[in-house]
Design a protein around this motif. Structure first.
Motif, mmCIF file in Angstrom:
data_model
loop_
_atom_site.group_PDB
_atom_site.id
_atom_site.type_symbol
_atom_site.label_atom_id
_atom_site.label_comp_id
_atom_site.label_asym_id
_atom_site.label_seq_id
_atom_site.Cartn_x
_atom_site.Cartn_y
_atom_site.Cartn_z
ATOM 1 N N ILE A 298 0.855 -1.176 0.000
ATOM 2 C CA ILE A 298 0.000 0.000 0.000
ATOM 3 C C ILE A 298 0.893 1.229 0.000
ATOM 4 C CG2 ILE A 298 -1.707 1.317 1.325
ATOM 5 C CD1 ILE A 298 -2.613 -1.448 2.485
ATOM 6 N N LYS A 299 0.492 2.259 -0.742
ATOM 7 C CA LYS A 299 1.235 3.520 -0.762
ATOM 8 C C LYS A 299 0.279 4.660 -0.457
ATOM 9 C CE LYS A 299 2.950 7.362 -3.048
ATOM 10 N NZ LYS A 299 2.378 8.411 -3.912
ATOM 11 N N THR A 300 0.664 5.554 0.440
ATOM 12 C CA THR A 300 -0.122 6.751 0.692
ATOM 13 C C THR A 300 0.641 7.975 0.229
ATOM 14 O OG1 THR A 300 0.720 6.993 2.965
ATOM 15 C CG2 THR A 300 -1.333 5.755 2.680
ATOM 16 N N ALA B 149 4.682 5.217 3.077
ATOM 17 C CA ALA B 149 4.000 6.486 3.322
ATOM 18 C C ALA B 149 4.871 7.648 2.845
ATOM 19 C CB ALA B 149 3.685 6.640 4.814
ATOM 20 N N ASP B 150 4.385 8.352 1.843
ATOM 21 C CA ASP B 150 5.039 9.570 1.378
ATOM 22 C C ASP B 150 4.334 10.731 2.072
ATOM 23 O OD1 ASP B 150 6.532 11.409 -0.014
ATOM 24 O OD2 ASP B 150 5.383 11.233 -1.874
ATOM 25 N N PRO B 151 4.984 11.397 3.031
ATOM 26 C CA PRO B 151 4.299 12.426 3.835
ATOM 27 C C PRO B 151 4.167 13.745 3.077
ATOM 28 C CG PRO B 151 6.560 12.234 4.557
ATOM 29 C CD PRO B 151 6.367 11.181 3.477
ATOM 30 N N VAL B 152 3.329 13.752 2.063
ATOM 31 C CA VAL B 152 3.184 14.905 1.179
ATOM 32 C C VAL B 152 2.666 16.106 1.962
ATOM 33 C CG1 VAL B 152 1.990 15.795 -0.844
ATOM 34 C CG2 VAL B 152 2.784 13.420 -0.819
ATOM 35 N N MET B 153 3.386 17.193 1.900
ATOM 36 C CA MET B 153 3.003 18.399 2.643
ATOM 37 C C MET B 153 2.863 19.629 1.770
ATOM 38 S SD MET B 153 5.197 17.979 6.162
ATOM 39 C CE MET B 153 5.037 16.489 7.151
ATOM 40 N N ILE C 252 8.861 5.389 5.299
ATOM 41 C CA ILE C 252 8.405 6.728 4.962
ATOM 42 C C ILE C 252 9.466 7.382 4.084
ATOM 43 C CG2 ILE C 252 7.071 6.912 7.088
ATOM 44 C CD1 ILE C 252 9.159 8.943 8.096
ATOM 45 N N THR C 253 9.022 8.310 3.208
ATOM 46 C CA THR C 253 9.941 8.863 2.206
ATOM 47 C C THR C 253 9.905 10.397 2.199
ATOM 48 O OG1 THR C 253 8.235 8.740 0.480
ATOM 49 C CG2 THR C 253 9.690 6.821 0.745
ATOM 50 N N ALA D 209 11.398 2.290 9.036
ATOM 51 C CA ALA D 209 12.454 2.612 8.065
ATOM 52 C C ALA D 209 12.128 3.955 7.449
ATOM 53 C CB ALA D 209 12.550 1.538 6.981
ATOM 54 N N VAL D 210 13.177 4.701 7.108
ATOM 55 C CA VAL D 210 12.980 6.029 6.525
ATOM 56 C C VAL D 210 13.981 6.244 5.406
ATOM 57 C CG1 VAL D 210 14.441 7.039 8.340
ATOM 58 C CG2 VAL D 210 12.967 8.528 6.970
ATOM 59 N N LEU D 211 13.482 6.788 4.293
ATOM 60 C CA LEU D 211 14.346 7.222 3.199
ATOM 61 C C LEU D 211 14.288 8.738 3.164
ATOM 62 C CD1 LEU D 211 16.097 6.343 0.716
ATOM 63 C CD2 LEU D 211 14.012 6.655 -0.657
#
Length: 275
Positions: A79-81, A108-112, A140-141, A175-177
């Motif tokens: 799943i991708k958000t 999870a791409d924390p789009v802001m 998260i990316t 994990a974080v990129l």
């Protein structure tokens, strides 16, 4: 599923009317890498390469229904958000994933903020994103402005990227990129951090205005790799290579930040031979 595992990806994100980012970029990236993309649209945006001009939210109950129906029938291997504009939207997605998507790896791409500067996440929703969504994610990316908003300090160089990654892991992220595209210099550095250690990815920076949707594309490409059974470092490496190739194949559309050439993996000549 017979034969090679294709990889089903459910993408929960906003729609980009210009086609370069958001759900449109997500579908293109997953398809180009051999996966299957299903969607739960969280918002509608009116935008082009010059920026976002309007945003219309999707009712939370309808977001939950989209997720439920896809997962109960088609299912998902990852799943991708992406864009989750406010507290209610984040809550709807998290509730639905907890109920129907337990155990499925989440990117999870924390789009802001959009490329043109338009805010895509309400200021009061950052805490909800941190407390509810990020602990659910396998990865998260964040880019550097997003990392700064999440950790509360400036991230202006590679050492600060390492500190931000460590701080995010302490928040409970698995994990974080941390993506270094906002830094200057000829070399672009991304940092993949897990509790087991850190891996550095470097590549030559491309001088291009065709950068719209790079974050969405990268996160979806990573989710596709996870859905296909790849390891996290391997899917990050493939996703970075795909984004780079798509930037080099950009069609040069629009007057601002243009879209990528998502179909770079496709071979039209092969299709012509089949007709």
């Amino acid at each position: 599923m017979s034969g090679a595992r294709k990889g089903r990806v459910l993408v929960c994100a906003g729609s980009d009317s210009g086609g370069g980012a958001g759900i449109q970029a997500d579908i293109k990236a997953v398809t180009a890498l051999g996966g299957y993309a299903a969607t739960a649209i969280t918002a509608l945006t009116a935008q082009n390469t010059l920026g976002v001009q309007g945003v219309m939210g999707v009712p939370p109950d309808f977001i939950r229904q989209q997720i439920q129906l896809v997962l109960e029938d088609i299912g998902a291997d990852a799943i991708k958000t992406g864009m989750l504009a406010d507290v209610a939207t984040i809550g709807a997605v998290c509730d639905a994933l907890a109920a129907y998507g337990s155990g499925i790896p989440l990117v999870a791409d924390p789009v802001m903020v959009a490329k043109g500067g338009h805010r895509l996440l309400a200021a009061d929703a950052v805490a909800t994103l941190t407390e509810r969504l990020l602990p659910m994610a396998a990865l998260i990316t964040p880019n550097l402005p997003e990392a700064e908003a999440l950790v509360g300090f400036a991230v202006t160089d590679v050492p600060a990227m390492h500190r931000a990654a460590e701080a995010l892991l302490r928040l409970g992220v698995r994990a974080v990129l941390v993506k270094g595209g906002h830094l200057d210099g000829a070399v672009l550095t991304d940092i993949l951090a897990t509790p087991e250690g850190t891996e550095i990815f470097e590549s030559r920076r491309i001088d291009s205005t065709s950068t719209h949707g790079t974050g969405c594309t990268l996160a979806s490409a990573i989710a596709c790799g996870l859905a296909q059974g790849m390891s996290l470092p391997a899917t990050v490496a493939r996703a970075r290579a795909y984004v780079r190739a798509a930037m080099l194949a950009a069609p040069g559309l629009g007057q601002g930040h243009g879209p990528l050439g998502h179909g770079v993996t496709m071979d039209p000549a092969r299709l012509e031979r089949l007709v």
